[in-house]
Design a protein around this motif. Structure first.
Motif, PDB file in Angstrom:
ATOM      1  N   PHE A 242      17.493  46.755 118.355  1.00  0.00           N
ATOM      2  CA  PHE A 242      16.563  46.968 117.411  1.00  0.00           C
ATOM      3  C   PHE A 242      15.153  47.307 117.015  1.00  0.00           C
ATOM      4  O   PHE A 242      14.859  46.850 115.942  1.00  0.00           O
ATOM      5  CB  PHE A 242      16.952  47.987 116.282  1.00  0.00           C
ATOM      6  N   LYS A 394      25.458  53.344 129.864  1.00  0.00           N
ATOM      7  CA  LYS A 394      26.139  54.842 129.641  1.00  0.00           C
ATOM      8  C   LYS A 394      27.058  54.862 128.348  1.00  0.00           C
ATOM      9  O   LYS A 394      27.560  55.976 127.697  1.00  0.00           O
ATOM     10  CB  LYS A 394      27.024  55.057 131.114  1.00  0.00           C
ATOM     11  N   GLY A 396      26.542  54.265 124.937  1.00  0.00           N
ATOM     12  CA  GLY A 396      25.421  53.604 123.581  1.00  0.00           C
ATOM     13  C   GLY A 396      24.773  51.964 123.614  1.00  0.00           C
ATOM     14  O   GLY A 396      25.003  51.816 122.927  1.00  0.00           O
TER      15      GLY A 396
ATOM     16  N   LEU B   2      12.972  48.169 113.895  1.00  0.00           N
ATOM     17  CA  LEU B   2      12.798  50.259 114.144  1.00  0.00           C
ATOM     18  C   LEU B   2      13.616  50.356 113.177  1.00  0.00           C
ATOM     19  O   LEU B   2      13.711  51.324 112.242  1.00  0.00           O
ATOM     20  CB  LEU B   2      13.957  50.262 115.608  1.00  0.00           C
ATOM     21  N   ARG B   3      14.530  49.392 112.332  1.00  0.00           N
ATOM     22  CA  ARG B   3      14.679  50.037 110.892  1.00  0.00           C
ATOM     23  C   ARG B   3      14.196  49.474 110.081  1.00  0.00           C
ATOM     24  O   ARG B   3      13.479  47.668 110.144  1.00  0.00           O
ATOM     25  CB  ARG B   3      15.886  49.873 110.834  1.00  0.00           C
ATOM     26  N   CYS B  22      19.679  52.517 111.921  1.00  0.00           N
ATOM     27  CA  CYS B  22      19.940  52.663 113.051  1.00  0.00           C
ATOM     28  C   CYS B  22      21.301  52.008 113.885  1.00  0.00           C
ATOM     29  O   CYS B  22      21.737  51.202 112.134  1.00  0.00           O
ATOM     30  CB  CYS B  22      18.668  51.628 114.054  1.00  0.00           C
ATOM     31  N   GLY B  23      22.355  52.478 114.016  1.00  0.00           N
ATOM     32  CA  GLY B  23      23.395  52.240 114.061  1.00  0.00           C
ATOM     33  C   GLY B  23      24.305  53.652 114.868  1.00  0.00           C
ATOM     34  O   GLY B  23      23.477  54.310 116.366  1.00  0.00           O
ATOM     35  N   TRP B  24      25.255  52.731 115.954  1.00  0.00           N
ATOM     36  CA  TRP B  24      25.981  54.164 116.429  1.00  0.00           C
ATOM     37  C   TRP B  24      26.848  54.695 115.662  1.00  0.00           C
ATOM     38  O   TRP B  24      27.262  54.842 114.469  1.00  0.00           O
ATOM     39  CB  TRP B  24      27.566  52.895 117.031  1.00  0.00           C
ATOM     40  N   ARG B  42      26.635  45.913 112.923  1.00  0.00           N
ATOM     41  CA  ARG B  42      27.351  44.733 112.680  1.00  0.00           C
ATOM     42  C   ARG B  42      27.328  45.135 111.293  1.00  0.00           C
ATOM     43  O   ARG B  42      28.545  43.445 110.851  1.00  0.00           O
ATOM     44  CB  ARG B  42      26.893  43.642 113.603  1.00  0.00           C
ATOM     45  N   GLU B  68      29.808  57.002 118.893  1.00  0.00           N
ATOM     46  CA  GLU B  68      29.026  55.952 119.757  1.00  0.00           C
ATOM     47  C   GLU B  68      27.716  56.051 120.304  1.00  0.00           C
ATOM     48  O   GLU B  68      26.957  55.915 121.242  1.00  0.00           O
ATOM     49  CB  GLU B  68      29.192  55.593 121.111  1.00  0.00           C
ATOM     50  N   VAL B  70      23.691  56.025 120.108  1.00  0.00           N
ATOM     51  CA  VAL B  70      22.183  55.754 119.096  1.00  0.00           C
ATOM     52  C   VAL B  70      21.855  55.648 118.828  1.00  0.00           C
ATOM     53  O   VAL B  70      21.279  56.917 118.966  1.00  0.00           O
ATOM     54  CB  VAL B  70      22.298  53.590 120.203  1.00  0.00           C
ATOM     55  N   LEU B 104      18.369  57.647 119.955  1.00  0.00           N
ATOM     56  CA  LEU B 104      18.016  56.317 120.635  1.00  0.00           C
ATOM     57  C   LEU B 104      18.315  56.395 122.809  1.00  0.00           C
ATOM     58  O   LEU B 104      17.935  55.919 122.928  1.00  0.00           O
ATOM     59  CB  LEU B 104      18.255  54.971 120.077  1.00  0.00           C
ATOM     60  N   ASN B 105      19.790  56.471 122.508  1.00  0.00           N
ATOM     61  CA  ASN B 105      21.277  56.961 123.302  1.00  0.00           C
ATOM     62  C   ASN B 105      21.994  57.767 123.183  1.00  0.00           C
ATOM     63  O   ASN B 105      22.439  57.910 121.588  1.00  0.00           O
ATOM     64  CB  ASN B 105      21.057  55.654 123.195  1.00  0.00           C
ATOM     65  N   THR B 106      22.656  57.687 123.986  1.00  0.00           N
ATOM     66  CA  THR B 106      24.203  58.822 124.364  1.00  0.00           C
ATOM     67  C   THR B 106      25.291  57.971 124.762  1.00  0.00           C
ATOM     68  O   THR B 106      24.652  56.673 124.945  1.00  0.00           O
ATOM     69  CB  THR B 106      23.983  60.021 124.883  1.00  0.00           C
ATOM     70  N   SER B 107      26.233  58.079 124.836  1.00  0.00           N
ATOM     71  CA  SER B 107      26.956  57.434 125.094  1.00  0.00           C
ATOM     72  C   SER B 107      27.994  58.594 125.580  1.00  0.00           C
ATOM     73  O   SER B 107      28.628  60.390 125.854  1.00  0.00           O
ATOM     74  CB  SER B 107      28.076  57.315 124.178  1.00  0.00           C
ATOM     75  N   MET B 108      28.809  58.184 126.848  1.00  0.00           N
ATOM     76  CA  MET B 108      30.071  58.942 127.595  1.00  0.00           C
ATOM     77  C   MET B 108      31.351  58.966 126.684  1.00  0.00           C
ATOM     78  O   MET B 108      30.836  58.425 125.824  1.00  0.00           O
ATOM     79  CB  MET B 108      30.312  58.111 129.677  1.00  0.00           C
TER      80      MET B 108
END
Lengths: 461, 461
Positions: A242, A394, A396, B2-3, B22-24, B42, B68, B70, B104-108
């Motif tokens: 981040f 993939k 996260g 970013l946070r 920011c986080g999951w 974390r 998950e 982000v 910020l991101n995706t997850s499978m």
């Protein structure tokens, strides 16, 4: 302990005490009716005096003590006679009157003397590294390196970084430099590679949510060794989640300032000068310009190109590594003017030498795929080489970036050493040889057979 | 950054602040007119709330957030309604009312959920180690290991120890376990070996006058991997000059006590129980007896035999290693009753597992030669295998001794982990494979040719 005090410890406060000190004979001066020994250990030098009376046996022993003999001496602390004090050393006002001497070990004649200025060639110094490291200059360098390590870790610990170890037996990724290979016995015809850096693993740690990672890590590159390269070298490796360029650079500046303050007592002014790559090349003709004042001239070079054209292979290649993010505003250039695309990368230069480099990484699988395509890396190749990082992305991956400091070089600059070999306890020559241990060496055929390999003779290669 | 805050930071003191976290996505609960997201990093978990008004677009976004993903969330901190607080977590009194969400991101879809208790097998956990390490239990173990490292170093730094790095590319010494080999490109048909431990180098450092050395060092042994062995493992390696058994053992006890106090807040009583080897075997049938009270049962086993008889090879061999000093009063036994000779060696046992071992070393070239003779090692062989240590010993070697802690095992015991693999970020399976990176792997023939080797096929071996 065999001793009550070290050789750097006794002062006026210890007068009349009976003490035991241990150390090496740095010098012996025989003045006829009186013999002096300078006894040395890591902590300093203490003068020991021997008189023929009341104990002639101890005096006789003192006559036979050679350079670098290891002694245990029991004696009484006294003031040195007026006019014979040595104010240059902490123990210089006192001496130890020897009551008993035990020779813990003898020494053969030395290849060179234990002094700062010697004429021995480097090969001789490395062969007898245990003598070379006894020299005050070398001890100081090794000690300073120790202190730097602690100061760097201490700062990072306070900033919530976690020290995490990454593997040494890892996967060969034929990108960048040549890997050192390690044949596997349990997996015939397969090989580990020693890591060129913990790059992929530190990025995986960010995907793992570790947020802030560091490690003082050994790295390995099988390159032709130029003047100041080593097959194994040490990085302070860091990664943060981040973050943007500014965050990593500010942290790096504060880290350096804290370490210089703590170890050297020197105030380093921050922020450091920042010079775009184009300006550095145009004005100074170098991407490691040596500008600024004061003993330590720090500056950042930023806005590196993302790619450079490899004329031999007629293809674009990554200037740093293929995980470096382009500047977001330059992403359209990937399709129109590849060479003009700038990277979110930064190098830290000290006195004209690169001491750290890093970047904000790509965390988007789509952007990473586009970069691979631009570099002419096929999907299959990308999967084979970096599959595990791409897979992790993939699930996260957070935005992240980092930096790695070359600790050997940093310590060499700070200690005024001519070569990084002078700040490494057991370095190798330019041929990759350790004269001390004689590595690399021949091994038994049976050892090779066990790991399913055999040698090719040089001429048949 | 970013946070503005981490997910473990917001409390009542932050009410009404506008923040960015920011986080999951740990969990999403859709209650129709209100959606909750638990956002994790974390440092903790923060509850984020989404209402259809005043901003329906943000609410619609919240409906599509998967596990998950982000996120970067801008929002206002408020109190949770009465009765919905979660006193178990530091952020449990507050929640963040979302004003803006950036994915910020995706997850499978995950192979297993990010929770402490999962049913996934170890192979799956290692393949997706970036998911496995997100589990609270694993994060806690990695954090604790980090803290242990710092506490150990901190104690040793205060005791004048120098942290010094020793080489990874070193000489093969076919004694003890099997070496991992690294073919040299610059020196055809010669091989480096990865170190089984820094033993010889740390002794050389004592001859170099470094007085007190430590290193948290990776070690390599190519053994058949039993339940809890790894091809690479980590030791806290130490050596001291001018010491006797008592000094090393006392220092080790104080070191452990300081680290347990600092990291776990637990007082460990010292000195530890000491049991002679003979008594341990006679009374407990083990050289690693599990006796004592309290959660942590530390004890020393001392007075090990110096040699053991190898029935297969019909010869005496060193129980520890051939540099271990015999007890001085037992030296005459070397000529009369070899098996009765005791070593100046000590093992530290915690809860029935060996966590450290060490000894006072031989520093006399004459005694070392006698031990080699007893072990049936010829002068030529001794020179070939340990020549560089023996040479160093001729130039004033001080009496010295040391100890090495198995940090993987120590951390496993302290964290209640079943296996050392649970305290290593990227461990290998019993076949020496890293499921994450797929190491070891096939390499190009050209890579092998460059280092003058070729493969033997398995069946031809």
């Amino acid at each position: 302990m065999l001793r009550t005090h070290t050789c750097g410890q006794l002062t006026e406060a210890d007068i009349k005490k009976e003490v035991i000190i241990c150390g090496w004979v740095q010098a012996r001066r025989d003045h006829g009716k009186i013999i002096f020994i300078d006894l040395r250990d890591r902590y300093g030098i203490t003068q020991v005096v021997f008189f023929p009376k009341p104990n002639p046996a101890v005096y006789e022993q003192a006559k036979k003590l050679g350079s670098e003999f290891v002694l245990k001496i029991r004696g009484t602390v006294g003031m040195r006679p007026k006019g014979t004090e040595n104010p240059k050393i902490p123990t210089g006002l006192v001496e130890v009157f020897a009551l008993e001497v035990e020779i813990l070990n003898t020494s053969m004649e030395l290849a060179f003397s234990i002094e700062d200025d010697i004429e021995a060639g480097e090969e001789t110094r490395l062969l007898h590294r245990y003598l070379d490291l006894r020299r005050p200059k070398m001890l100081k360098r090794i000690s300073l390196r120790h202190k730097f390590n602690q100061a760097l870790r201490s700062y990072l610990n306070k900033q919530d970084f976690l020290e995490i170890e990454t593997p040494f037996l890892t996967k060969s990724t034929p990108e960048g430099s040549r890997d050192y290979l390690v044949p596997s016995r349990l997996n015939p015809n397969k090989f580990y590679a020693l890591p060129q850096s913990p790059q992929l693993f530190k990025q995986i740690l960010m995907v793992s949510g570790m947020d802030r990672y560091y490690q003082i890590a050994r790295c390995f590159r099988d390159e032709d060794l130029r003047k100041d390269r080593q097959p194994e070298f040490t990085q302070l490796d860091m990664e943060m989640s981040f973050v943007e360029e500014e965050d990593v650079m500010t942290l790096a500046e504060n880290l350096i300032a804290a370490a210089f303050k703590e170890v050297l007592g020197i105030e380093i002014a921050t922020p450091f000068l920042r010079i775009p790559y184009k300006e550095a090349m145009a004005k100074h003709g170098s991407d490691k310009p040596d500008v600024g004042q004061g003993d330590y001239r720090f500056l950042w070079v930023v806005d590196f190109p993302l790619f450079e054209y490899n004329n031999d292979e007629k293809r674009w290649q990554a200037c740093h590594h293929p995980f470096t993010s382009p500047k977001l505003e330059d992403i359209p250039l990937l399709d129109s003017d590849i060479g003009a695309t700038r990277a979110r990368a930064y190098d830290l230069v000290l006195n004209g030498q690169e001491i750290a480099g890093g970047s904000i990484r790509i965390h988007s699988p789509q952007l990473q795929a586009k970069i691979f395509k631009t570099l002419g890396i096929s999907d299959e190749d990308a999967e084979k080489k970096f599959g595990f990082l791409l897979r992790a992305f993939k699930y996260g991956a957070p935005p992240h970036g980092g930096i790695a400091f070359g600790l050997d070089r940093l310590c060499a600059i700070v200690t005024g050493a001519e070569s990084i070999r002078d700040v490494i306890a057991f370095p190798k020559t330019q041929k990759g040889i350790c004269p001390l241990s004689d590595a690399p060496s021949s091994v038994e055929d049976a050892q090779l057979k066990e790991v399913y390999i055999k040698m090719i003779e040089e001429e048949k290669k």
